[in-house]
Write a protein that holds these residues in place. Structure first.
Motif, PDB file in Angstrom:
ATOM      1  N   LYS A   1      -4.933   2.830   4.028  1.00 55.34           N
ATOM      2  CA  LYS A   1      -4.150   1.843   3.303  1.00 55.34           C
ATOM      3  C   LYS A   1      -4.999   0.626   2.962  1.00 55.34           C
ATOM      4  O   LYS A   1      -5.982   0.312   3.623  1.00 55.34           O
ATOM      5  N   VAL A   2      -4.584  -0.036   1.910  1.00 61.87           N
ATOM      6  CA  VAL A   2      -5.238  -1.242   1.437  1.00 61.87           C
ATOM      7  C   VAL A   2      -4.153  -2.275   1.196  1.00 61.87           C
ATOM      8  O   VAL A   2      -3.171  -2.005   0.497  1.00 61.87           O
TER       9      VAL A   2
ATOM     10  N   LEU B   1      -0.823  -0.766  -0.226  1.00 69.27           N
ATOM     11  CA  LEU B   1      -1.118   0.394  -1.059  1.00 69.27           C
ATOM     12  C   LEU B   1      -1.938   1.390  -0.259  1.00 69.27           C
ATOM     13  O   LEU B   1      -2.663   1.025   0.678  1.00 69.27           O
ATOM     14  N   TYR B   2      -1.851   2.639  -0.662  1.00 72.96           N
ATOM     15  CA  TYR B   2      -2.510   3.732   0.055  1.00 72.96           C
ATOM     16  C   TYR B   2      -3.367   4.530  -0.921  1.00 72.96           C
ATOM     17  O   TYR B   2      -3.089   4.585  -2.115  1.00 72.96           O
ATOM     18  N   HIS B   3      -4.411   5.161  -0.386  1.00 70.66           N
ATOM     19  CA  HIS B   3      -5.220   6.083  -1.177  1.00 70.66           C
ATOM     20  C   HIS B   3      -5.474   7.335  -0.343  1.00 70.66           C
ATOM     21  O   HIS B   3      -5.255   7.357   0.866  1.00 70.66           O
TER      22      HIS B   3
ATOM     23  N   LYS C   1      -2.757  -5.536  -0.520  1.00 69.56           N
ATOM     24  CA  LYS C   1      -2.942  -6.418  -1.666  1.00 69.56           C
ATOM     25  C   LYS C   1      -1.779  -7.391  -1.706  1.00 69.56           C
ATOM     26  O   LYS C   1      -0.697  -7.058  -2.187  1.00 69.56           O
TER      27      LYS C   1
ATOM     28  N   LYS D   1       2.758   8.221  -2.450  1.00 62.22           N
ATOM     29  CA  LYS D   1       1.856   9.012  -1.600  1.00 62.22           C
ATOM     30  C   LYS D   1       2.642   9.983  -0.718  1.00 62.22           C
ATOM     31  O   LYS D   1       2.276  11.162  -0.589  1.00 62.22           O
TER      32      LYS D   1
ATOM     33  N   HIS E   1      -4.908   3.537  -5.953  1.00 56.24           N
ATOM     34  CA  HIS E   1      -4.063   3.035  -4.875  1.00 56.24           C
ATOM     35  C   HIS E   1      -2.591   3.279  -5.216  1.00 56.24           C
ATOM     36  O   HIS E   1      -2.127   2.920  -6.292  1.00 56.24           O
TER      37      HIS E   1
END
Length: 353
Positions: free
Chosen positions: A43-44, A51-53, A46, A145, A139
Motif C-alpha cells: 500500500k501507498v 492506495l494499493y499496488h 497519499k 484491488k 495505484h
C-alpha cells in the motif's frame, strides 16, 4: 463445521473421502493462511486515501480467497442447488449443467452488482475518458484491488471444482475453455494496469452471462421456456459490439494518443505499440470465437425447432388420415351403420315409462 451429509464413511485420503469432505478440509486450511493475508498488503498512502499496488504477496491473498471460494461453492451446492435438484429429478447430464448454471448465476449476480457499485463510486461511468487518462493506473483503491484478487481466486477455484463435482469428461474441455479465458483477461487487465477498462468489460460480460444462465435454469425447470434465450441473444450481440467499441476507443485511440509512450517496468507503463496491438488482437480473437460459438448455438436451436415442428405436422397428418374403427356390429358407410352382411341393423324400440 460440516457442509455435506455423510451417508457413508470412506477410508481417509481416498478419492471419495476427499470429494465428500473437501469443504471441511479447506475450511481448516484457511486458518493457516490467515496470518499471511494480514501481512500481504502493498500500500501507498497519499494524503488521507490509502492506495494499493500489486506484488508477489498477492499470491497469499489469492490463495486465501481461493479456499473461501471452495467453501462458498459447497454451501451454495448443499443448501440451494441440491434441494432444487431433488424436486426436479433431472437426468445426469442436465443435473451437471443445472449445477454449473446455478453456481455461475450466483457468482455473476454478485459480481455484476459489485462491479456496478465500483464503477459508480469511482466515477468511471460518468467520465469515460478516465478509463485511459493518467495511465498507468498503478495505484488502486482497496475495493478495486480486492475485487480483482477475489475474481482471480474464484476462477482458480473452478479448476479443482471440476474434480470435486465429478464433471463429465465431455464437459471438462468446454468449462476449461472459459475458465482459462477469464483468468487470462482478468490477469492481463490487472498486471498491465488497465484495471479501469477491465472493470467495464467485466461488467458487460457478467450481465450478459447472467442472462444466459438464468434462461438455462428456467429451461431445465420447464422446457417450454425458450423466450428468455431470445432476450439473452440480444444482450449477447450488444455485449460483443460494446466490448469491441470500448477496446478500440480506450486502447486503440486513448492510449495511442497519450504522451507516455513506451515500456517502463518501474512505473508500470505498458503503453507500447506492440502491447497495445497484442491486447487488441487478444480481445478481437476472443470476441470472434464467442460470436462463432453463439452462431452455432443459434443454428442448433433453429434446427431443433424445425425438426420439432416437422414431427408435430407429421403426427397431425397421420391423425387426420387415420380410418374410422369398425365396431362390433359392422362398419359405417355414408354415415349409416351397416352390419357385416350389408344390411342395416334393426333399431330397438324404447319402452315408454
Amino acid at each position: 463445521m460440516a457442509f455435506r451429509r455423510r451417508n457413508k464413511s470412506y477410508p481417509f485420503f481416498s478419492q471419495e473421502f476427499l470429494i465428500q469432505n473437501h469443504a471441511d478440509i479447506v475450511f481448516s486450511l484457511d486458518y493457516l493462511f490467515l496470518p499471511l493475508v494480514l501481512l500481504s498488503c502493498f500500500k501507498v498512502a497519499k494524503g488521507e486515501v490509502t492506495l494499493y499496488h500489486y506484488g508477489w504477496k498477492d499470491g497469499a491473498t489469492i490463495l486465501f480467497y481461493f479456499f473461501i471460494a471452495i467453501i462458498l461453492h459447497a454451501v451454495v451446492q448443499e443448501y440451494l442447488l441440491d434441494k432444487v435438484n431433488r424436486r426436479l429429478h433431472l437426468s445426469k447430464s442436465k443435473n451437471t449443467k443445472f449445477n454449473e448454471s446455478g453456481q455461475l448465476c450466483v457468482f455473476h449476480l454478485v459480481s455484476s452488482v459489485w462491479t456496478f457499485y465500483i464503477l459508480i463510486t469511482e466515477g468511471y461511468l460518468l467520465h469515460p475518458s478516465s478509463l485511459w487518462e493518467n495511465y498507468p493506473h498503478l495505484h488502486l483503491r482497496f475495493q478495486v484491488k480486492f475485487f480483482y484478487l477475489t475474481q482471480l481466486a474464484y476462477w482458480l477455484h473452478s479448476l479443482p471444482e471440476l474434480y470435486f463435482q465429478k464433471v463429465r469428461k465431455e464437459e471438462i474441455s468446454r468449462q476449461l475453455q472459459y475458465i482459462c479465458l477469464y483468468l487470462l483477461h482478468i490477469s492481463a487487465a490487472y498486471l498491465l494496469n488497465m484495471s479501469r477498462v477491465g472493470l467495464v468489460l467485466l461488467f458487460l460480460q457478467y450481465v450478459s452471462e447472467l442472462g444466459f444462465h438464468i434462461a438455462r435454469l428456467f429451461y431445465f425447470t420447464d422446457e417450454n421456456h425458450q423466450k428468455m434465450f431470445d432476450l439473452w441473444a440480444v444482450s449477447f450481440v450488444f455485449t460483443r459490439m460494446a466490448t469491441l467499441t470500448l477496446m478500440f476507443l480506450a486502447v486503440g485511440f486513448g492510449l495511442a494518443r497519450a504522451e507516455n509512450q513506451g515500456l517502463d517496468w518501474e512505473t508500470g507503463n505498458f503503453n507500447s505499440v506492440l502491447i497495445r496491438m497484442t491486447v487488441l488482437l487478444l480481445v478481437c480473437l476472443t470476441q470472434s470465437w464467442l460470436l462463432w460459438k453463439f452462431i452455432r448455438f443459434q443454428l442448433r436451436r433453429w434446427r431443433e425447432f424445425r425438426h420439432e415442428q416437422a414431427l408435430r405436422k407429421k403426427t397431425a397428418t397421420k391423425q387426420a388420415l387415420r380410418p374410422l374403427k369398425r365396431d362390433s356390429l359392422g362398419h359405417h358407410e355414408n354415415g349409416v351403420l351397416k352390419a357385416e352382411n350389408g344390411a342395416s341393423p334393426r333399431t330397438k324400440k324404447l319402452k315408454s315409462p
